[in-house]
Design a protein around this motif. Structure first.
Motif, PDB file in Angstrom:
ATOM      1  N   MET A  72       0.827  -1.206   0.000  1.00 29.74           N
ATOM      2  CA  MET A  72       0.000   0.000   0.000  1.00 29.74           C
ATOM      3  C   MET A  72       0.862   1.257   0.000  1.00 29.74           C
ATOM      4  O   MET A  72       0.505   2.264  -0.607  1.00 29.74           O
ATOM      5  CB  MET A  72      -0.967  -0.011   1.187  1.00 29.74           C
ATOM      6  N   ILE A  76       0.536   4.165  -2.802  1.00 32.41           N
ATOM      7  CA  ILE A  76       0.400   5.581  -2.449  1.00 32.41           C
ATOM      8  C   ILE A  76       1.557   6.387  -3.038  1.00 32.41           C
ATOM      9  O   ILE A  76       1.362   7.460  -3.597  1.00 32.41           O
ATOM     10  CB  ILE A  76       0.291   5.752  -0.922  1.00 32.41           C
ATOM     11  N   GLN A  79       1.384   7.509  -6.831  1.00 26.05           N
ATOM     12  CA  GLN A  79       0.433   8.510  -7.315  1.00 26.05           C
ATOM     13  C   GLN A  79       1.202   9.705  -7.875  1.00 26.05           C
ATOM     14  O   GLN A  79       2.162  10.175  -7.253  1.00 26.05           O
ATOM     15  CB  GLN A  79      -0.501   8.949  -6.187  1.00 26.05           C
ATOM     16  N   PRO A 102      -7.638   8.344   9.482  1.00 24.99           N
ATOM     17  CA  PRO A 102      -7.659   7.168   8.614  1.00 24.99           C
ATOM     18  C   PRO A 102      -7.534   5.853   9.395  1.00 24.99           C
ATOM     19  O   PRO A 102      -7.503   4.784   8.805  1.00 24.99           O
ATOM     20  CB  PRO A 102      -6.450   7.374   7.703  1.00 24.99           C
ATOM     21  N   ASP A 135      -7.667   2.769   6.964  1.00 22.30           N
ATOM     22  CA  ASP A 135      -8.402   3.097   5.747  1.00 22.30           C
ATOM     23  C   ASP A 135      -7.350   3.665   4.796  1.00 22.30           C
ATOM     24  O   ASP A 135      -6.956   4.823   4.906  1.00 22.30           O
ATOM     25  CB  ASP A 135      -9.483   4.120   6.060  1.00 22.30           C
ATOM     26  N   PHE A 136      -6.845   2.826   3.867  1.00 27.72           N
ATOM     27  CA  PHE A 136      -5.730   3.227   3.024  1.00 27.72           C
ATOM     28  C   PHE A 136      -6.075   4.377   2.084  1.00 27.72           C
ATOM     29  O   PHE A 136      -5.230   5.216   1.792  1.00 27.72           O
ATOM     30  CB  PHE A 136      -5.179   2.036   2.241  1.00 27.72           C
ATOM     31  N   ALA A 137      -7.313   4.444   1.595  1.00 25.76           N
ATOM     32  CA  ALA A 137      -7.710   5.562   0.726  1.00 25.76           C
ATOM     33  C   ALA A 137      -7.632   6.873   1.507  1.00 25.76           C
ATOM     34  O   ALA A 137      -7.114   7.874   1.005  1.00 25.76           O
ATOM     35  CB  ALA A 137      -9.113   5.330   0.179  1.00 25.76           C
ATOM     36  N   LYS A 138      -8.111   6.855   2.733  1.00 20.64           N
ATOM     37  CA  LYS A 138      -8.061   8.054   3.580  1.00 20.64           C
ATOM     38  C   LYS A 138      -6.617   8.380   3.954  1.00 20.64           C
ATOM     39  O   LYS A 138      -6.220   9.551   3.971  1.00 20.64           O
ATOM     40  CB  LYS A 138      -8.908   7.819   4.835  1.00 20.64           C
ATOM     41  N   ALA A 140      -3.944   7.790   2.166  1.00 15.08           N
ATOM     42  CA  ALA A 140      -3.314   8.376   0.973  1.00 15.08           C
ATOM     43  C   ALA A 140      -3.731   9.829   0.804  1.00 15.08           C
ATOM     44  O   ALA A 140      -2.921  10.677   0.418  1.00 15.08           O
ATOM     45  CB  ALA A 140      -3.703   7.576  -0.267  1.00 15.08           C
ATOM     46  N   GLU A 141      -4.973  10.122   1.125  1.00 15.99           N
ATOM     47  CA  GLU A 141      -5.488  11.486   1.024  1.00 15.99           C
ATOM     48  C   GLU A 141      -4.834  12.404   2.059  1.00 15.99           C
ATOM     49  O   GLU A 141      -4.498  13.547   1.773  1.00 15.99           O
ATOM     50  CB  GLU A 141      -6.999  11.417   1.252  1.00 15.99           C
TER      51      GLU A 141
END
Length: 144
Positions: A72, A76, A79, A102, A135-138, A140-141
């Motif tokens: 992960m 990230i 990107q 996250p 929460d990997f999406a969070k 990364a954000e």
């Protein structure tokens, strides 16, 4: 992060103790996990390899979870236009304190245990599950 809840689930004779009392306290020293993920072979991951005819045996443990977090990190980092994540620890503890963190703490005192430490309701960190699941999406954000 030096307070704890604990249950002595395993006796000095290596016997499981049902209904072990919850103990509260403070101490100093190294904490245990930073984060948590599913490492149970029964509910975790299937990994392909061929040995004795078994091709998709259930697997678990840090041998599965650590590479998952490394992967992960690579996703990230890949990107466009982002700085590399580098060493996680300095920022994850800051991010965990945000209201929209996250990380999802596992704070129940009954089902979150590493056979000694248990969850601590209302805390960001506990010795049984660290900051909790990610929460990997969070992440990364939020990760800068």
């Amino acid at each position: 992060m030096n307070t704890f809840n604990a249950r002595n689930y395993v006796s000095s004779l290596n016997q499981f103790v049902l209904g072990a009392p919850l103990v509260h306290g403070t101490d100093s020293g190294r904490n245990y996990p930073d984060v948590s993920a599913d490492a149970d072979p029964e509910t975790g991951y299937k990994v392909y390899y061929k040995k004795d005819g078994i091709q998709w045996p259930p697997s678990g443990g840090t041998s599965i979870v650590a590479p998952q977090y490394a992967a992960m990190t690579a996703v990230i980092n890949s990107q466009p236009g982002r700085a590399r994540m580098g060493f996680w620890n300095a920022q994850i503890y800051q991010l965990a304190q945000k209201s929209d963190s996250p990380f999802h703490p596992l704070n129940a005192t009954t089902d979150n245990s590493n056979l000694y430490y248990t969850g601590q309701p209302g805390t960001v960190y506990n010795q049984a599950s660290g900051l909790g699941t990610t929460d990997f999406a969070k992440l990364a954000e939020d990760y800068k």
